[in-house]
Scaffold this active site. Structure first.
Site, mmCIF file in Angstrom:
data_model
loop_
_atom_site.group_PDB
_atom_site.id
_atom_site.type_symbol
_atom_site.label_atom_id
_atom_site.label_comp_id
_atom_site.label_asym_id
_atom_site.label_seq_id
_atom_site.Cartn_x
_atom_site.Cartn_y
_atom_site.Cartn_z
ATOM 1 N N ARG A 120 -19.328 -0.042 -3.455
ATOM 2 C CA ARG A 120 -18.912 0.277 -2.068
ATOM 3 C C ARG A 120 -18.541 -0.956 -1.251
ATOM 4 N NH1 ARG A 120 -23.385 4.050 -1.931
ATOM 5 N NH2 ARG A 120 -22.628 6.104 -2.537
ATOM 6 N N LYS A 142 -4.736 -5.836 3.478
ATOM 7 C CA LYS A 142 -4.117 -4.690 2.810
ATOM 8 C C LYS A 142 -4.326 -4.887 1.318
ATOM 9 C CE LYS A 142 -0.468 -2.972 5.831
ATOM 10 N NZ LYS A 142 0.997 -2.861 6.012
ATOM 11 N N GLU A 184 10.042 -13.482 3.293
ATOM 12 C CA GLU A 184 8.960 -13.050 4.199
ATOM 13 C C GLU A 184 8.775 -14.069 5.333
ATOM 14 O OE1 GLU A 184 7.270 -10.181 4.237
ATOM 15 O OE2 GLU A 184 7.248 -9.375 2.191
ATOM 16 N N LYS A 226 1.245 -13.760 11.406
ATOM 17 C CA LYS A 226 0.640 -12.619 10.702
ATOM 18 C C LYS A 226 -0.777 -12.362 11.218
ATOM 19 C CE LYS A 226 -0.165 -9.674 7.218
ATOM 20 N NZ LYS A 226 0.123 -9.305 5.870
ATOM 21 N N GLU A 236 -2.832 -0.849 11.348
ATOM 22 C CA GLU A 236 -1.420 -0.481 11.507
ATOM 23 C C GLU A 236 -1.222 0.828 12.289
ATOM 24 O OE1 GLU A 236 1.098 -1.634 8.138
ATOM 25 O OE2 GLU A 236 2.252 0.188 8.524
ATOM 26 N N ARG A 240 1.286 -3.667 14.119
ATOM 27 C CA ARG A 240 1.355 -4.237 12.765
ATOM 28 C C ARG A 240 2.526 -3.683 11.961
ATOM 29 N NH1 ARG A 240 -3.565 -5.360 8.412
ATOM 30 N NH2 ARG A 240 -2.194 -6.124 6.760
ATOM 31 N N ASN A 244 6.645 -4.698 8.792
ATOM 32 C CA ASN A 244 7.322 -4.021 7.679
ATOM 33 C C ASN A 244 8.843 -4.094 7.786
ATOM 34 O OD1 ASN A 244 4.894 -3.239 6.466
ATOM 35 N ND2 ASN A 244 4.720 -1.469 7.820
ATOM 36 N N HIS A 247 11.019 -3.408 4.782
ATOM 37 C CA HIS A 247 10.186 -2.874 3.711
ATOM 38 C C HIS A 247 10.494 -1.410 3.362
ATOM 39 C CE1 HIS A 247 8.111 -6.629 4.261
ATOM 40 N NE2 HIS A 247 7.218 -6.344 3.337
ATOM 41 N N HIS A 251 10.928 -1.267 -0.407
ATOM 42 C CA HIS A 251 10.037 -0.519 -1.297
ATOM 43 C C HIS A 251 10.826 0.513 -2.110
ATOM 44 C CE1 HIS A 251 6.032 -1.407 1.030
ATOM 45 N NE2 HIS A 251 6.525 -2.449 0.420
ATOM 46 N N HIS A 264 9.287 -8.482 -5.195
ATOM 47 C CA HIS A 264 9.054 -7.869 -3.885
ATOM 48 C C HIS A 264 9.847 -8.599 -2.786
ATOM 49 C CE1 HIS A 264 7.133 -5.903 -0.558
ATOM 50 N NE2 HIS A 264 6.672 -7.052 -0.094
#
Ligand code: GLY
Length: 366
Positions: A120, A142, A184, A226, A236, A240, A244, A247, A251, A264
């Site tokens: 956990r 993330k 980026e 960032k 997000e 935030r 993206n 993205h 993606h 990426h």
């Protein structure tokens, strides 16, 4: 040189991001972030051959288990992630163990997600070795693995105890990976900081030559932007999402290619150019701003030899599977100017189709 330290502020889960050189050798910054003598380093063979000895020397008094992941975004999957957990169980790692991710975004994301789930949640440290991980992936918690239907579909927000971004690691990074990481970096100028974008235009040749002081400035600036976004909106809910930019398109491109043949950062570069074109179509940025953005990416050279774009109908289908779909609507991060991003869904199918067709032509000619 003393390491630069950025604080990502999240109350009791706040943590430092160290940016500098010789961070594991001259500066013994790692030890205070370990929670016991038990450690598992997760890395990849090619990275380990270069940097594992340095990390192990910094952990001389600590017996470490090492877990190797295969290279490639296509292996950022449930089987490999499960392999990390199996090894933790096999080696009887306890609650106070520390997982150290030594590698790029794939290693960091998978290690972080394993740390989030094992017993956990256990202690976790990010030592990013690629530009894209130093400025983006390793910062902000993330963590995820991919699914065939979408990138990072299965994951958790789980923050590391610290991030150690040593720019010396970037000297051995391949030209292709390095250029992809610069996409980026450019993103931060575009979404938040027009002066930084201008600095990148003026200093891209230095950055491409991996000049140390230019790199330190760019990594520190990007990581600071960032950290600031994440400090304000960890999960997000709003702000935030501006990170993206590019993205939604990017993606979809990665999924269309089954995560192979395109990095990426390269997919994000194409996505940012598409977002820029779409913003111009909507009358939100001038054609001269769009040309400046395109010229900077041309200089970086991270869009060459990429797979052809899917047909518009397929491209749109892939976008509809992205995490950024809300109430069935695809959301885009677009530009209202250089240094100003906005989240929107006011894009017609026709504008989208034109953007995809424009980018398909562009890709053939770069
Ligand atoms: N890479 C975007 C984010 O961390 O939010």
């Amino acid at each position: 040189m003393i390491p630069l330290v950025i604080t990502l502020s999240l109350a009791s889960r706040s943590y430092p991001i160290y940016v500098g050189q010789h961070l594991l050798t001259k500066h013994n910054i790692l030890l205070p972030y370990l929670s016991s003598k038990q450690i598992m380093i997760v890395t990849q063979e090619n990275i380990a051959s270069l940097y594992l000895p340095i990390l192990k020397a910094a952990l001389a008094d600590y017996p470490c288990d090492v877990m190797y992941l295969p290279n490639g975004e296509q292996y950022k999957n449930i089987e490999q992630w499960q392999g990390i957990l199996e090894k933790l169980i096999e080696q009887r790692h306890e609650r106070n163990t520390t997982l150290i991710a030594l590698g790029g975004g794939i290693v960091g994301d998978m290690t972080g997600f394993a740390a989030a789930c094992y017993l956990r949640g256990v202690n976790f440290i990010q030592i990013p070795t690629t530009l894209i991980a130093q400025v983006d992936a390793a910062i902000g918690g993330k963590t995820a693995i991919n699914h065939a239907s979408g990138k990072n579909m299965i994951g958790a927000f789980y923050q590391p105890r610290c991030v150690i971004a040593d720019i010396d690691f970037l000297q051995t990074l391949s030209a292709r990976e390095y250029r992809a990481g610069l996409a980026e970096v450019v993103k931060y100028g575009l979404i938040q900081d027009a002066d930084f974008f201008q600095w990148l235009e003026a200093n891209m040749a230095l950055l491409l030559s991996k000049d140390e002081s230019a790199l330190l400035y760019a990594v520190h600036k990007s990581a600071s932007i960032k950290a600031n976004f994440v400090s304000q909106d960890e999960k997000e809910q709003g702000l935030r999402s501006l990170l993206n930019l590019g993205h939604t398109f990017g993606h979809a491109l990665e999924v269309a290619n089954h995560y192979e043949g395109i990095l990426h950062g390269e997919a994000v570069a194409v996505g940012i150019i598409m977002a820029s074109f779409l913003s111009m179509q909507l009358g939100w940025i001038s054609s001269s701003d769009h040309q400046r953005i395109q010229a900077l990416f041309d200089k970086i050279g991270c869009m060459k030899n990429l797979p052809a774009l899917p047909l518009p109908s397929d491209f749109i289908r892939f976008m509809q599977h992205d995490k950024k779909v809300e109430a069935g609507k695809v959301h885009f991060i677009l530009l209202k100017g250089i240094g100003q991003a906005i989240k929107t869904s006011v894009v017609t199918d026709q504008q989208l189709k034109q953007t995809i067709e424009w980018a398909a032509d562009l890709m053939v000619n770069v």
